[in-house]
Design a protein around this motif. Structure first.
Motif, PDB file in Angstrom:
ATOM      1  N   LEU A  44       0.840  -1.183   0.000  1.00  0.00           N
ATOM      2  CA  LEU A  44       0.000   0.000   0.000  1.00  0.00           C
ATOM      3  C   LEU A  44       0.881   1.241   0.000  1.00  0.00           C
ATOM      4  O   LEU A  44       1.938   1.270   0.623  1.00  0.00           O
ATOM      5  CB  LEU A  44      -0.917   0.010   1.223  1.00  0.00           C
ATOM      6  N   THR A  45       0.433   2.248  -0.703  1.00  0.00           N
ATOM      7  CA  THR A  45       1.173   3.489  -0.742  1.00  0.00           C
ATOM      8  C   THR A  45       0.669   4.422   0.351  1.00  0.00           C
ATOM      9  O   THR A  45      -0.466   4.301   0.814  1.00  0.00           O
ATOM     10  CB  THR A  45       1.047   4.163  -2.120  1.00  0.00           C
ATOM     11  N   ASN A  46       1.502   5.335   0.770  1.00  0.00           N
ATOM     12  CA  ASN A  46       1.152   6.248   1.857  1.00  0.00           C
ATOM     13  C   ASN A  46       0.742   7.634   1.384  1.00  0.00           C
ATOM     14  O   ASN A  46       0.301   8.456   2.183  1.00  0.00           O
ATOM     15  CB  ASN A  46       2.338   6.382   2.825  1.00  0.00           C
ATOM     16  N   SER A  47       0.888   7.885   0.088  1.00  0.00           N
ATOM     17  CA  SER A  47       0.637   9.231  -0.410  1.00  0.00           C
ATOM     18  C   SER A  47       0.418   9.199  -1.915  1.00  0.00           C
ATOM     19  O   SER A  47       0.918   8.307  -2.611  1.00  0.00           O
ATOM     20  CB  SER A  47       1.836  10.132  -0.079  1.00  0.00           C
ATOM     21  N   PHE A  48      -0.315  10.178  -2.429  1.00  0.00           N
ATOM     22  CA  PHE A  48      -0.481  10.303  -3.870  1.00  0.00           C
ATOM     23  C   PHE A  48       0.818  10.713  -4.560  1.00  0.00           C
ATOM     24  O   PHE A  48       0.899  10.721  -5.780  1.00  0.00           O
ATOM     25  CB  PHE A  48      -1.582  11.309  -4.198  1.00  0.00           C
ATOM     26  N   GLU A  49       1.822  11.055  -3.773  1.00  0.00           N
ATOM     27  CA  GLU A  49       3.137  11.348  -4.343  1.00  0.00           C
ATOM     28  C   GLU A  49       3.832  10.065  -4.774  1.00  0.00           C
ATOM     29  O   GLU A  49       4.767  10.085  -5.580  1.00  0.00           O
ATOM     30  CB  GLU A  49       4.015  12.083  -3.320  1.00  0.00           C
ATOM     31  N   ASP A  50       3.400   8.943  -4.211  1.00  0.00           N
ATOM     32  CA  ASP A  50       3.989   7.642  -4.523  1.00  0.00           C
ATOM     33  C   ASP A  50       3.132   6.905  -5.552  1.00  0.00           C
ATOM     34  O   ASP A  50       1.983   7.267  -5.807  1.00  0.00           O
ATOM     35  CB  ASP A  50       4.105   6.797  -3.249  1.00  0.00           C
ATOM     36  N   TYR A  51       3.691   5.851  -6.097  1.00  0.00           N
ATOM     37  CA  TYR A  51       2.975   5.056  -7.085  1.00  0.00           C
ATOM     38  C   TYR A  51       2.011   4.078  -6.421  1.00  0.00           C
ATOM     39  O   TYR A  51       2.353   3.422  -5.430  1.00  0.00           O
ATOM     40  CB  TYR A  51       3.949   4.276  -7.965  1.00  0.00           C
ATOM     41  N   ILE A  52       0.809   3.987  -6.984  1.00  0.00           N
ATOM     42  CA  ILE A  52      -0.134   2.954  -6.580  1.00  0.00           C
ATOM     43  C   ILE A  52       0.235   1.681  -7.334  1.00  0.00           C
ATOM     44  O   ILE A  52       0.479   1.721  -8.548  1.00  0.00           O
ATOM     45  CB  ILE A  52      -1.584   3.362  -6.912  1.00  0.00           C
ATOM     46  N   CYS A  53       0.306   0.579  -6.630  1.00  0.00           N
ATOM     47  CA  CYS A  53       0.616  -0.691  -7.299  1.00  0.00           C
ATOM     48  C   CYS A  53      -0.506  -1.074  -8.265  1.00  0.00           C
ATOM     49  O   CYS A  53      -1.662  -0.710  -8.080  1.00  0.00           O
ATOM     50  CB  CYS A  53       0.788  -1.805  -6.263  1.00  0.00           C
ATOM     51  N   ASN A  54      -0.150  -1.797  -9.285  1.00  0.00           N
ATOM     52  CA  ASN A  54      -1.141  -2.320 -10.221  1.00  0.00           C
ATOM     53  C   ASN A  54      -1.617  -3.665  -9.677  1.00  0.00           C
ATOM     54  O   ASN A  54      -0.877  -4.643  -9.675  1.00  0.00           O
ATOM     55  CB  ASN A  54      -0.518  -2.478 -11.606  1.00  0.00           C
ATOM     56  N   GLY A  55      -2.841  -3.700  -9.182  1.00  0.00           N
ATOM     57  CA  GLY A  55      -3.391  -4.910  -8.583  1.00  0.00           C
ATOM     58  C   GLY A  55      -4.178  -5.775  -9.551  1.00  0.00           C
ATOM     59  O   GLY A  55      -4.984  -6.600  -9.123  1.00  0.00           O
ATOM     60  N   SER A  56      -3.975  -5.576 -10.858  1.00  0.00           N
ATOM     61  CA  SER A  56      -4.605  -6.396 -11.910  1.00  0.00           C
ATOM     62  C   SER A  56      -6.107  -6.167 -12.030  1.00  0.00           C
ATOM     63  O   SER A  56      -6.790  -6.896 -12.745  1.00  0.00           O
ATOM     64  CB  SER A  56      -4.341  -7.893 -11.673  1.00  0.00           C
ATOM     65  N   THR A  57      -6.630  -5.172 -11.337  1.00  0.00           N
ATOM     66  CA  THR A  57      -8.041  -4.792 -11.464  1.00  0.00           C
ATOM     67  C   THR A  57      -8.171  -3.337 -11.041  1.00  0.00           C
ATOM     68  O   THR A  57      -7.513  -2.885 -10.094  1.00  0.00           O
ATOM     69  CB  THR A  57      -8.954  -5.670 -10.593  1.00  0.00           C
ATOM     70  N   ILE A  58      -9.028  -2.605 -11.728  1.00  0.00           N
ATOM     71  CA  ILE A  58      -9.213  -1.197 -11.385  1.00  0.00           C
ATOM     72  C   ILE A  58      -9.918  -1.047 -10.043  1.00  0.00           C
ATOM     73  O   ILE A  58      -9.856   0.017  -9.425  1.00  0.00           O
ATOM     74  CB  ILE A  58      -9.975  -0.454 -12.498  1.00  0.00           C
ATOM     75  N   THR A  59     -10.542  -2.109  -9.562  1.00  0.00           N
ATOM     76  CA  THR A  59     -11.149  -2.051  -8.226  1.00  0.00           C
ATOM     77  C   THR A  59     -10.070  -1.870  -7.167  1.00  0.00           C
ATOM     78  O   THR A  59     -10.258  -1.140  -6.192  1.00  0.00           O
ATOM     79  CB  THR A  59     -11.965  -3.324  -7.950  1.00  0.00           C
ATOM     80  N   TYR A  60      -8.940  -2.527  -7.339  1.00  0.00           N
ATOM     81  CA  TYR A  60      -7.806  -2.337  -6.420  1.00  0.00           C
ATOM     82  C   TYR A  60      -7.385  -0.869  -6.411  1.00  0.00           C
ATOM     83  O   TYR A  60      -7.203  -0.266  -5.352  1.00  0.00           O
ATOM     84  CB  TYR A  60      -6.635  -3.230  -6.841  1.00  0.00           C
ATOM     85  N   THR A  61      -7.230  -0.295  -7.599  1.00  0.00           N
ATOM     86  CA  THR A  61      -6.845   1.111  -7.708  1.00  0.00           C
ATOM     87  C   THR A  61      -7.883   2.011  -7.045  1.00  0.00           C
ATOM     88  O   THR A  61      -7.540   2.950  -6.325  1.00  0.00           O
ATOM     89  CB  THR A  61      -6.684   1.512  -9.181  1.00  0.00           C
ATOM     90  N   SER A  62      -9.161   1.724  -7.279  1.00  0.00           N
ATOM     91  CA  SER A  62     -10.242   2.529  -6.710  1.00  0.00           C
ATOM     92  C   SER A  62     -10.213   2.492  -5.187  1.00  0.00           C
ATOM     93  O   SER A  62     -10.408   3.517  -4.521  1.00  0.00           O
ATOM     94  CB  SER A  62     -11.600   2.021  -7.215  1.00  0.00           C
ATOM     95  N   ILE A  63      -9.982   1.310  -4.630  1.00  0.00           N
ATOM     96  CA  ILE A  63      -9.920   1.172  -3.173  1.00  0.00           C
ATOM     97  C   ILE A  63      -8.728   1.949  -2.615  1.00  0.00           C
ATOM     98  O   ILE A  63      -8.838   2.637  -1.586  1.00  0.00           O
ATOM     99  CB  ILE A  63      -9.846  -0.315  -2.773  1.00  0.00           C
ATOM    100  N   GLU A  64      -7.593   1.866  -3.278  1.00  0.00           N
ATOM    101  CA  GLU A  64      -6.412   2.616  -2.851  1.00  0.00           C
ATOM    102  C   GLU A  64      -6.676   4.120  -2.901  1.00  0.00           C
ATOM    103  O   GLU A  64      -6.297   4.858  -1.982  1.00  0.00           O
ATOM    104  CB  GLU A  64      -5.220   2.266  -3.733  1.00  0.00           C
TER     105      GLU A  64
END
Length: 255
Positions: free
Chosen positions: A141-161
């Protein structure tokens, strides 16, 4: 395999310099103020269980994030996501005019920073977030929008992050059914099951876009659940007929 690796490296290098040149035209999601919306966020998927009445019931009550082809339901409801996001380049290139037109109907929209290479995105005045382009074997998990969000193979992962980073600590999934009609298995083989209904709209299909990898999606969801106590958030599955059993279902999940 080697050709794909070389191609991806070259693409990443090109994207890096384009982002460096044009990033000032986009606003980082760290500037987005979600404090006025409370602590609950709905993540809206495009699964077959999604119902117009469910969307109507959360309209103007809760903050919601949705993505990709959710716009096909707009003609049936006045609900619109507060934040519309996109991360599948193949899908974007296939229907960029439709994506941009409908993203304007949302209160806000956000794209990965590497989308800035598209002229129309640079003129769109949207928010951006940093996203790893390829799925990661080891998630964090990332701590800030300054860092990269991992690609969790689904946009739902990105949305939750994104929801978590915006400050929401109760995340409710709706229309996230975990159904896959055509997908890639662990051996990278295409599997097709025509008896499966994958989306709320039968005109939606995965032709000419990146196929889902359910085994990687499952690992991503399991990871998110494992981190929830550490990072102080909870994920509930409000989807009515979902095959996703990793997250708990509340007693009132039928809304």
């Amino acid at each position: 395999m080697i050709k794909n690796t070389i191609y991806n490296c070259i693409t990443d290098i090109k994207d890096y310099f384009i982002v460096k040149k044009y990033k000032h035209l986009l606003k980082n999601l760290k500037k987005f103020n979600a404090g006025e919306f409370g602590n609950i966020c709905y993540i809206i998927g495009c699964g077959p269980s999604l119902r117009v009445e469910d969307l109507d019931s959360i309209k103007n009550k809760y903050f919601s994030i949705s993505s990709h082809r959710i716009y096909k339901i707009y003609g049936k409801t006045e609900w619109r996501p507060n934040l519309y996001i996109h991360q599948d380049e193949a899908l974007y290139r296939q229907a960029k005019e439709i994506v941009l037109l409908n993203s304007k109907l949302s209160q806000y929209c956000a794209f990965p920073e590497f989308y800035v290479k598209y002229d129309e995105i640079r003129d769109h005045h949207c928010y951006y977030f940093k996203l790893k382009k390829n799925p990661q074997k080891k998630l964090k998990l990332t701590n800030s929008f300054e860092d990269y969000i991992c690609n969790g193979s689904t946009i739902t992962y990105t949305s939750i992050e994104i929801a978590r980073l915006l400050g929401f600590n109760e995340i409710r999934l709706l229309g996230i059914d975990n159904t896959f009609k055509v997908y890639l298995n662990e051996k990278n083989q295409i599997v097709e099951n025509n008896s499966i209904i994958e989306y709320y709209d039968e005109t939606i299909n995965n032709k000419n876009i990146n196929l889902p990898r359910p085994h990687l999606v499952k690992k991503s969801y399991e990871f998110l659940k494992s981190q929830s106590l550490i990072y102080n958030y909870r994920i509930f599955n409000y989807s009515k007929t979902s095959k996703l059993d990793i997250f708990e279902r509340p007693d009132d999940y039928l809304l």
